[in-house]
Design a protein around this motif. Structure first.
Motif, mmCIF file in Angstrom:
data_model
loop_
_atom_site.group_PDB
_atom_site.id
_atom_site.type_symbol
_atom_site.label_atom_id
_atom_site.label_comp_id
_atom_site.label_asym_id
_atom_site.label_seq_id
_atom_site.Cartn_x
_atom_site.Cartn_y
_atom_site.Cartn_z
ATOM 1 N N ILE A 18 -5.922 -0.254 1.412
ATOM 2 C CA ILE A 18 -6.536 -1.543 1.092
ATOM 3 C C ILE A 18 -5.835 -2.665 1.841
ATOM 4 C CG2 ILE A 18 -6.953 -3.183 -0.777
ATOM 5 C CD1 ILE A 18 -7.039 -0.636 -2.615
ATOM 6 N N VAL A 19 -4.502 -2.572 1.919
ATOM 7 C CA VAL A 19 -3.740 -3.695 2.449
ATOM 8 C C VAL A 19 -3.663 -3.684 3.977
ATOM 9 C CG1 VAL A 19 -1.405 -2.753 2.510
ATOM 10 C CG2 VAL A 19 -1.763 -5.083 1.736
ATOM 11 N N CYS A 20 -4.039 -2.569 4.614
ATOM 12 C CA CYS A 20 -3.880 -2.423 6.070
ATOM 13 C C CYS A 20 -4.706 -3.468 6.813
ATOM 14 C CB CYS A 20 -4.292 -1.030 6.514
ATOM 15 S SG CYS A 20 -4.014 -0.754 8.252
ATOM 16 N N SER A 21 -4.045 -4.261 7.681
ATOM 17 C CA SER A 21 -4.724 -5.399 8.300
ATOM 18 C C SER A 21 -5.614 -4.978 9.468
ATOM 19 C CB SER A 21 -3.698 -6.426 8.762
ATOM 20 O OG SER A 21 -2.671 -5.791 9.454
ATOM 21 N N SER A 22 -5.409 -3.792 10.025
ATOM 22 C CA SER A 22 -6.291 -3.364 11.110
ATOM 23 C C SER A 22 -7.080 -2.110 10.721
ATOM 24 C CB SER A 22 -5.475 -3.101 12.372
ATOM 25 O OG SER A 22 -4.464 -2.177 12.109
ATOM 26 N N SER A 23 -7.099 -1.788 9.441
ATOM 27 C CA SER A 23 -7.766 -0.599 8.889
ATOM 28 C C SER A 23 -7.400 0.659 9.666
ATOM 29 C CB SER A 23 -9.275 -0.771 8.766
ATOM 30 O OG SER A 23 -9.874 -0.912 10.018
ATOM 31 N N ALA A 24 -6.100 0.815 9.910
ATOM 32 C CA ALA A 24 -5.617 2.003 10.612
ATOM 33 C C ALA A 24 -5.434 3.168 9.649
ATOM 34 C CB ALA A 24 -4.292 1.700 11.302
ATOM 35 N N ILE A 25 -5.117 2.868 8.368
ATOM 36 C CA ILE A 25 -4.933 3.923 7.377
ATOM 37 C C ILE A 25 -6.252 4.125 6.649
ATOM 38 C CG2 ILE A 25 -3.507 4.745 5.484
ATOM 39 C CD1 ILE A 25 -1.426 2.786 6.194
ATOM 40 N N THR A 26 -6.722 5.377 6.618
ATOM 41 C CA THR A 26 -7.970 5.671 5.909
ATOM 42 C C THR A 26 -7.732 6.830 4.955
ATOM 43 O OG1 THR A 26 -8.582 7.016 7.803
ATOM 44 C CG2 THR A 26 -9.600 4.860 7.639
ATOM 45 N N GLU A 27 -8.497 6.843 3.850
ATOM 46 C CA GLU A 27 -8.401 7.964 2.919
ATOM 47 C C GLU A 27 -9.741 8.687 2.898
ATOM 48 O OE1 GLU A 27 -7.518 6.249 -0.889
ATOM 49 O OE2 GLU A 27 -9.625 5.813 -1.259
ATOM 50 N N SER A 28 -9.684 10.033 2.772
ATOM 51 C CA SER A 28 -10.918 10.801 2.675
ATOM 52 C C SER A 28 -10.716 11.890 1.632
ATOM 53 C CB SER A 28 -11.283 11.394 4.034
ATOM 54 O OG SER A 28 -10.204 12.158 4.510
ATOM 55 N N ASP A 29 -11.669 11.994 0.706
ATOM 56 C CA ASP A 29 -11.564 12.969 -0.384
ATOM 57 C C ASP A 29 -12.368 14.221 -0.047
ATOM 58 O OD1 ASP A 29 -10.147 11.064 -1.584
ATOM 59 O OD2 ASP A 29 -11.434 10.799 -3.327
ATOM 60 N N SER A 30 -11.739 15.376 -0.214
ATOM 61 C CA SER A 30 -12.485 16.632 -0.152
ATOM 62 C C SER A 30 -12.553 17.178 -1.589
ATOM 63 C CB SER A 30 -11.808 17.618 0.788
ATOM 64 O OG SER A 30 -10.655 18.134 0.194
ATOM 65 N N ASP A 31 -12.971 18.429 -1.760
ATOM 66 C CA ASP A 31 -13.103 18.975 -3.117
ATOM 67 C C ASP A 31 -11.763 19.136 -3.811
ATOM 68 O OD1 ASP A 31 -15.743 19.036 -2.867
ATOM 69 O OD2 ASP A 31 -15.915 21.155 -2.365
ATOM 70 N N LEU A 32 -10.741 19.431 -3.053
ATOM 71 C CA LEU A 32 -9.455 19.749 -3.662
ATOM 72 C C LEU A 32 -8.379 18.704 -3.439
ATOM 73 C CD1 LEU A 32 -9.270 23.535 -2.818
ATOM 74 C CD2 LEU A 32 -9.604 22.528 -5.067
ATOM 75 N N GLU A 33 -8.455 18.002 -2.310
ATOM 76 C CA GLU A 33 -7.344 17.097 -2.011
ATOM 77 C C GLU A 33 -7.808 15.831 -1.315
ATOM 78 O OE1 GLU A 33 -4.845 19.638 0.230
ATOM 79 O OE2 GLU A 33 -6.012 19.401 2.059
#
Lengths: 147, 192
Positions: B60-75
């Motif tokens: 959320i705080v990343c100013s250049s949106s370099a960090i992304t999260e992606s959800d799979s079924d397990l992790e």
């Protein structure tokens, strides 16, 4: 592959053309530091040239706004073959803070540099440290040798 | 004039032993000193395997949106795109569990044609499942971290009730909590 005399000579004295395509001037300051006494790129035979026709390495900094995009391509074509291109800094690689989302591109950005010219080496960092830029140039030389 | 010569000789001697120009790649000079890099220098990211709970505050705080999260079924996978990052360190500052740090490692240049060839730092954490509907909810570590933090900061008078409610709530997804809040017979005041 056996290298001829010309190829060997080229790899030991490559000249750099620095293209400033938009950006905040921070990468350019770090590039200037590369040629200052502490990091001294000139001891490796590398020189900064202001003429694209003399250069072997094309070093781009900045996110390439729409105004500079066609000119960047034209200057790249003016370099004699063989040549390598380095994208220096986060802006040149992806657009960085100026282009946060690839699906909704910034209206003023003509794309990251990879859209305009073929890139060979990526140097991430904002700005990259001078050592990082030197490492990028060394990787570029490996490519230049076999081109 | 004389003083100038002395000064110059001193400078020359110092340069002979300890040159101003640093070697690349880094090599020890005569005194055994390497190129010094400050400990606070911000370089490549490193996720702590134990401390990081995968809450996603850094995305959320990343100013250049370099960090992304992606959800799979397990992790859930958090990935840092180094080619986009500006190394401001806000992700490290915001992290509530101190599970992310920026190492002084800076040599990240790579051969490649596009941004996809750049280095990526990835970390994945296991996700919990809802007891009622079976959907994935939150990372297991985050649930435990929230429980611990609530227990630390809550008014001791409410501790027993809140803990009993949390036991029930933490097992379900947000939708099932809302639909089943009457059947759970939890405390009506849910402002904690």
């Amino acid at each position: 592959m056996r290298l001829g005399l010309k190829e060997k000579a080229r790899a030991y004295s490559p000249w750099i053309f620095h293209a400033h395509a938009g950006g905040c001037n921070n990468c350019d300051i770090e590039l200037a530091a590369c040629f200052a006494p502490r990091f001294d790129l000139e001891r490796m035979g590398i020189q900064l040239r202001n003429n694209p026709r003399h250069a072997d390495i094309f070093l781009v900094t900045g996110p390439a706004p729409k105004q500079i995009a066609p000119i960047l391509r034209r200057v790249y074509d003016q370099l004699p073959n063989p040549k390598v291109a380095i994208a220096c800094g986060s802006c040149a690689i992806t657009g960085g803070v100026y282009n946060r989302d690839d699906k909704k591109p910034n209206y003023a950005i003509g794309g990251p540099v990879e859209k305009l010219i073929p890139i060979d080496v990526l140097v991430p960092g904002c700005p990259p440290r001078p050592e990082s830029i030197i490492q990028g140039i060394m990787l570029a030389l490996e490519k230049l040798r076999h081109r | 004039m004389k003083y100038g010569v002395v000064k110059l000789t001193k400078e020359l001697l110092r340069n002979a032993i300890h040159p101003v120009t640093v070697n690349y790649p880094a090599k020890k000079d005569l005194l055994g000193a390497l190129t010094e890099i400050a400990d606070e220098s911000r370089g490549k990211h490193r996720f702590d395997e134990i401390k990081c709970v995968g809450c996603g505050a850094c995305t959320i705080v990343c100013s250049s949106s370099a960090i992304t999260e992606s959800d799979s079924d397990l992790e859930r996978t958090l990935s840092v795109e180094i080619g986009r990052c500006i190394f401001c360190g806000r992700c490290r500052d915001i992290c509530p569990e101190k599970g992310l740090e920026l190492t002084p490692e800076f040599e990240m240049s790579k051969k490649g044609q596009s941004a996809n060839d750049c280095i990526k730092v990835e970390h994945s954490v296991p996700l919990g499942t809802c007891d009622k509907c079976g959907r994935t909810t939150f990372p297991i570590g985050q649930i435990e971290a929230v429980r611990k933090r609530v227990n630390e900061k809550i008014d001791p008078a409410n501790l027993v009730i809140v803990n009993k409610d949390m036991e029930i709530f933490m097992r379900y997804c947000p939708d099932c909590r809302r639909s089943g809040s009457y059947a759970f017979k939890t405390h009506p005041r849910k402002s904690y």
